[in-house]
Design an enzyme around this catalytic site. Sequence first.
Site, PDB file in Angstrom:
ATOM      1  N   SER A 158      67.621 -62.739 -32.049  1.00 13.80           N
ATOM      2  CA  SER A 158      67.497 -64.024 -32.251  1.00 13.80           C
ATOM      3  C   SER A 158      66.058 -64.330 -32.421  1.00 13.80           C
ATOM      4  O   SER A 158      65.049 -63.699 -31.535  1.00 13.80           O
ATOM      5  CB  SER A 158      67.822 -65.040 -31.129  1.00 13.80           C
ATOM      6  OG  SER A 158      67.494 -66.289 -31.209  1.00 13.80           O
ATOM      7  N   TYR A 173      68.638 -66.958 -22.599  1.00 14.62           N
ATOM      8  CA  TYR A 173      68.770 -66.539 -23.954  1.00 14.62           C
ATOM      9  C   TYR A 173      67.578 -65.702 -24.639  1.00 14.62           C
ATOM     10  O   TYR A 173      67.749 -64.754 -24.935  1.00 14.62           O
ATOM     11  CB  TYR A 173      69.118 -67.539 -24.710  1.00 14.62           C
ATOM     12  CG  TYR A 173      69.550 -67.414 -26.213  1.00 14.62           C
ATOM     13  CD1 TYR A 173      70.744 -66.673 -26.440  1.00 14.62           C
ATOM     14  CD2 TYR A 173      68.769 -67.678 -27.266  1.00 14.62           C
ATOM     15  CE1 TYR A 173      71.144 -66.469 -27.539  1.00 14.62           C
ATOM     16  CE2 TYR A 173      69.019 -67.305 -28.545  1.00 14.62           C
ATOM     17  CZ  TYR A 173      70.292 -66.819 -28.753  1.00 14.62           C
ATOM     18  OH  TYR A 173      70.508 -66.618 -29.991  1.00 14.62           O
ATOM     19  N   LYS A 178      67.855 -61.614 -25.443  1.00 17.05           N
ATOM     20  CA  LYS A 178      67.435 -61.340 -26.918  1.00 17.05           C
ATOM     21  C   LYS A 178      66.255 -60.406 -26.951  1.00 17.05           C
ATOM     22  O   LYS A 178      66.543 -59.574 -27.510  1.00 17.05           O
ATOM     23  CB  LYS A 178      67.566 -62.501 -27.804  1.00 17.05           C
ATOM     24  CG  LYS A 178      68.828 -63.371 -27.821  1.00 17.05           C
ATOM     25  CD  LYS A 178      69.913 -62.318 -28.532  1.00 17.05           C
ATOM     26  CE  LYS A 178      70.991 -63.170 -29.045  1.00 17.05           C
ATOM     27  NZ  LYS A 178      72.137 -62.151 -29.717  1.00 17.05           N
TER      28      LYS A 178
END
Length: 303
Positions: free
Chosen positions: A142, A155, A159
């Site tokens: 991401s 997150y 990632k």
Amino acid sequence: MDLTGKVAIVTGSGQGLGLAYARELARRGAAVVVNDINADTANAAVAAITAEGGKAHAVTGAVGSTEVAQALVDGAVETFGRLDILVTNAGMLRDKVVWKMTDEDFDQVLNVHMRGTFTCVRAAAIRMREQGEGGRIICIGSPAGQRGNFGQTNYSGAKAGILGMVRTWAMELQRANITVNAVVPVAATAMTETVPFLKPYVEAMHNGEQLPSFARRELGFGGPEDAAGIVAFLAGDAAAEVTGQAVGVGGDRLALWSHPDMTTTAYHDGGWDAEAIEQEWPTTFADHLESVGEKLPEEASAQ
């Protein structure tokens, strides 16, 4: 880009980007193991793929544990006889600023994204090495993992960690002719609908409107199907020499992300104490500091 005879696992492929990847691989001839935490969603995805003439099998379960990872590999081997391609796409969000993020918020996201990627890749790598015919591993990253994103400690960290693992696995699995790459997509999914500057474009897509060139080119933003081609490419023979890379995709844009590297250096005999750094910093380093977060074009920043 013929994948006939190949067998793929796509985690988190009941809907969104994962379903787009699974459908594209099946359209190219691969048999696909579909995975979702919800059995009805997974079965609906299998039905959609088979209705289009593809081969698919559902394995329900939340990625993260060794047991689910092994069940996915077993499902591929028992149903289709082998495993050639793994796409680790499963994900979730628990967005909060760091001072409000709980241990559970952090652990849940790391378990699905980072540990789930690790356990699935480990199980797939063992099987691919046993087969002795190489393989393709494609991990989904991401932009948040590349540059950070407000409210996404868990997150972004997961990632970013996935990219570190991808580079390591590319080295470890090279002798077995197993390539390992990351895809960094930007697309309209449930996980991007809450991003403020993307919201009007997501709504436009929901209304069946054509996205403006600015969105598709400058933002590299489109639908899930726009991100599927790079997965099919990396899964095929044409990408046999491509490994350890992070490829950005979305809308009309395809790009390579750079690996982290030193950008500015200086040397001081005897090493650097705080005073020497204080003296050197303004002239050598101050004008070369890195930005954080996505650097958005002006039109997007104004949304």
